[in-house]
Design an enzyme around this catalytic site. Structure first.
Site, PDB file in Angstrom:
ATOM      1  N   ASP A 180      -1.226   6.353   5.916  1.00  0.00           N
ATOM      2  CA  ASP A 180      -2.907   5.789   5.582  1.00  0.00           C
ATOM      3  C   ASP A 180      -2.506   4.498   7.069  1.00  0.00           C
ATOM      4  O   ASP A 180      -2.348   3.473   7.537  1.00  0.00           O
ATOM      5  CB  ASP A 180      -2.286   4.965   4.453  1.00  0.00           C
ATOM      6  CG  ASP A 180      -2.708   3.996   4.027  1.00  0.00           C
ATOM      7  OD1 ASP A 180      -4.134   3.540   4.804  1.00  0.00           O
ATOM      8  OD2 ASP A 180      -3.050   2.853   2.990  1.00  0.00           O
TER       9      ASP A 180
ATOM     10  N   TRP B 203       0.848  -0.839   0.334  1.00  0.00           N
ATOM     11  CA  TRP B 203      -0.156  -0.196   0.257  1.00  0.00           C
ATOM     12  C   TRP B 203       0.565   1.253   0.636  1.00  0.00           C
ATOM     13  O   TRP B 203       0.526   2.091  -0.766  1.00  0.00           O
ATOM     14  CB  TRP B 203      -1.129  -0.098   1.199  1.00  0.00           C
ATOM     15  CG  TRP B 203      -2.554  -1.050   0.575  1.00  0.00           C
ATOM     16  CD1 TRP B 203      -2.107  -2.577   1.673  1.00  0.00           C
ATOM     17  CD2 TRP B 203      -2.399  -1.344  -0.012  1.00  0.00           C
ATOM     18  NE1 TRP B 203      -3.079  -3.195   1.205  1.00  0.00           N
ATOM     19  CE2 TRP B 203      -3.670  -2.199  -0.159  1.00  0.00           C
ATOM     20  CE3 TRP B 203      -3.927   0.093  -0.929  1.00  0.00           C
ATOM     21  CZ2 TRP B 203      -4.599  -2.457  -0.784  1.00  0.00           C
ATOM     22  CZ3 TRP B 203      -4.638  -0.935  -2.274  1.00  0.00           C
ATOM     23  CH2 TRP B 203      -4.950  -1.285  -1.773  1.00  0.00           C
TER      24      TRP B 203
ATOM     25  N   LYS C 112     -12.396  -1.921   7.486  1.00  0.00           N
ATOM     26  CA  LYS C 112     -11.983  -3.135   7.654  1.00  0.00           C
ATOM     27  C   LYS C 112     -11.810  -3.137   9.191  1.00  0.00           C
ATOM     28  O   LYS C 112     -12.524  -3.812  10.141  1.00  0.00           O
ATOM     29  CB  LYS C 112      -9.960  -3.000   7.624  1.00  0.00           C
ATOM     30  CG  LYS C 112      -9.957  -3.247   6.161  1.00  0.00           C
ATOM     31  CD  LYS C 112      -8.560  -2.771   5.723  1.00  0.00           C
ATOM     32  CE  LYS C 112      -8.366  -2.269   4.248  1.00  0.00           C
ATOM     33  NZ  LYS C 112      -8.718  -3.269   3.771  1.00  0.00           N
TER      34      LYS C 112
HETATM   35  C1  LIG Z   1      -3.608   0.017   4.001  1.00  0.00           C
HETATM   36  C2  LIG Z   1      -4.296   0.416   2.635  1.00  0.00           C
HETATM   37  N1  LIG Z   1      -4.872   1.165   2.281  1.00  0.00           N
HETATM   38  C3  LIG Z   1      -5.346   1.402   1.228  1.00  0.00           C
HETATM   39  C4  LIG Z   1      -6.516   0.282   0.829  1.00  0.00           C
HETATM   40  C5  LIG Z   1      -6.989   0.917  -0.584  1.00  0.00           C
HETATM   41  O1  LIG Z   1      -7.988   1.281   0.422  1.00  0.00           O
HETATM   42  P1  LIG Z   1      -9.352   0.890  -0.645  1.00  0.00           P
HETATM   43  O2  LIG Z   1      -9.488   0.219  -1.372  1.00  0.00           O
HETATM   44  O3  LIG Z   1     -10.654   1.963   0.301  1.00  0.00           O
HETATM   45  O4  LIG Z   1      -8.953   2.454  -1.578  1.00  0.00           O
HETATM   46  C6  LIG Z   1      -6.502  -0.038   1.694  1.00  0.00           C
HETATM   47  C7  LIG Z   1      -7.339  -1.939   0.927  1.00  0.00           C
HETATM   48  O5  LIG Z   1      -7.010  -2.837   1.339  1.00  0.00           O
HETATM   49  C8  LIG Z   1      -5.191  -0.685   2.962  1.00  0.00           C
HETATM   50  O6  LIG Z   1      -5.584  -1.287   3.478  1.00  0.00           O
END
Ligand SMILES: Cc1ncc(COP(=O)(O)O)c(C=O)c1O
Length: 373
Positions: free
Chosen positions: A182, A112, A206
């Protein structure tokens, strides 16, 4: 009826999905009970106007409860946006990097963080302050290993890497740089010192509810960085000015987030209680890995193991399929690891009951006995 029999009566399995993920049964029940008619309103939350007094109340309470849980002070704004955490990969650099003299520093501890940096590069200069790719993101850097830019617009970290299962155990201490985090996959799982951060973002699906809403906490002075050439919906100032209602917000997702906040506050002992609960659950699974004499091999190094996503593989990879299939027969589902790491991933977010984790633990011990470990 106790929780166990309630759960059994509606035929629920233990859902180890990385997200959207398990929700507290109490939250689902309340949403069910109020589905046809919000008490005293006579309309479903799925039908109410986002400008109606009942939604005014829901939004106000949710903002209030989330601020209280996290201890968000007067220096920070809290807004609810759409577009998931992924849109924040772009909005953060659009608002905080555009027009700044220095680059944005990214500490890349997993998939991520990598994705966030990739999007930021579309907007401006990115300095990779650390990247754990060479060991497939199995650990975090020490402070000395991170190369920060003296004039960084901000430093971006990912508090918990959902795919690799590595988690910062404390709020990162990266000097005076504006810290952007994040927090998507450990949001509301433990206390956070919000004052240390310039900006925190987290999708809800989550630990905090369902897909559709993303919480953004931004220090007020950073709003001055946004430039007038931004599309207004991508400008944090628009959302702050309009109280998260510059257009139609995800009403139901905000309502569920509100119920989750109440659950954490009233039933789980706030974020301190939540953190204890999560650490206990994670500890039970890591103990199995550590006692397995190499039958199970953890992905993350012990000092940065995630309390949210427990990643491991079987030393004999040919057993992976049998492990996952056998687990499903024990009502333990969605345990297959992400393709980039392989093996198994058990996502044990806030709402995963202890019983789900002890069932998985017992299954793992049995599986090892049966397969010659
Ligand atoms: C740490 C992290 N950042 C970003 C995301 C992306 O999130 P979204 O699907 O809401 O765009 C996720 C999704 O699993 C994630 O676990």
């Amino acid at each position: 009826m106790d929780r166990k029999s309630q759960v059994a009566s509606v035929d629920r399995v233990f859902n180890f999905s990385p997200g959207p993920a398990v929700l507290p049964v109490e939250v689902l029940q309340r949403a069910r009970d109020e589905m046809l008619s919000l008490p005293g309103v006579g309309i479903s939350v799925l039908e109410i106007s986002h400008r109606s007094p009942p939604f005014d109340r829901i939004l106000e309470e949710t903002l209030h409860d989330l601020r209280a849980l996290l201890g968000i002070g007067a220096d920070h704004e809290l807004v609810f946006l759409q577009g998931g955490a992924s849109l924040q990969f772009s909005m953060v650099p659009m608002n905080l990097l555009r027009g700044q003299p220095g680059p944005a520093d990214y500490v890349i501890t997993g998939t991520w963080g990598q994705t966030g940096a990739k999007e930021a590069r579309r907007e401006g200069r990115v300095n990779v302050a650390w990247d754990g790719a060479s060991t497939n993101y199995d650990h975090l850097p020490t402070t000395g290993e991170i190369t920060l830019s003296p004039d960084a617009a901000y430093v971006h970290v990912t508090s918990n890497e959902t795919i690799q299962g590595v988690q910062w155990k404390h709020d990162p201490d990266l000097g005076s740089a504006t810290l952007v985090c994040d927090c998507s996959s450990d949001f509301l799982s433990r206390p956070v010192d919000v004052a240390k951060y310039g900006l925190i973002y987290a999708c809800a699906q989550k630990n905090a509810g369902i897909a559709g809403v993303t919480a953004v906490i931004i220090r007020k002075d950073l709003l001055d960085r946004s430039r007038d050439d931004l599309p207004s919906m991508l400008d944090y100032r628009t959302h702050v000015k309009n109280g998260s209602r510059s257009n139609t917000p995800p009403v139901f997702a905000i309502y569920i987030l509100g119920l989750v906040c109440q659950w954490i506050r009233d039933q789980m002992g706030g974020l301190e209680g939540m953190a204890r609960h999560n650490a206990t659950k994670a500890g039970l699974l890591y103990e199995v890995l550590d006692r397995s004499a190499g039958f199970y091999v953890g992905h993350a190094k012990p000092e940065c193991r995630s309390d949210m996503n427990v990643t491991f593989r079987l030393a004999d990879e040919s057993l992976d399929k049998a492990f996952v299939a056998g687990a499903a027969a024990h009502r333990l589902v969605d345990l297959k690891g992400h393709r980039s790491v392989g093996g198994i991933r058990a996502s044990i977010y806030n709402a995963m009951p202890l019983e789900g984790v002890t069932t998985l633990r017992d299954y793992m011990i049995d599986f090892q006995k049966k397969h010659g470990g």
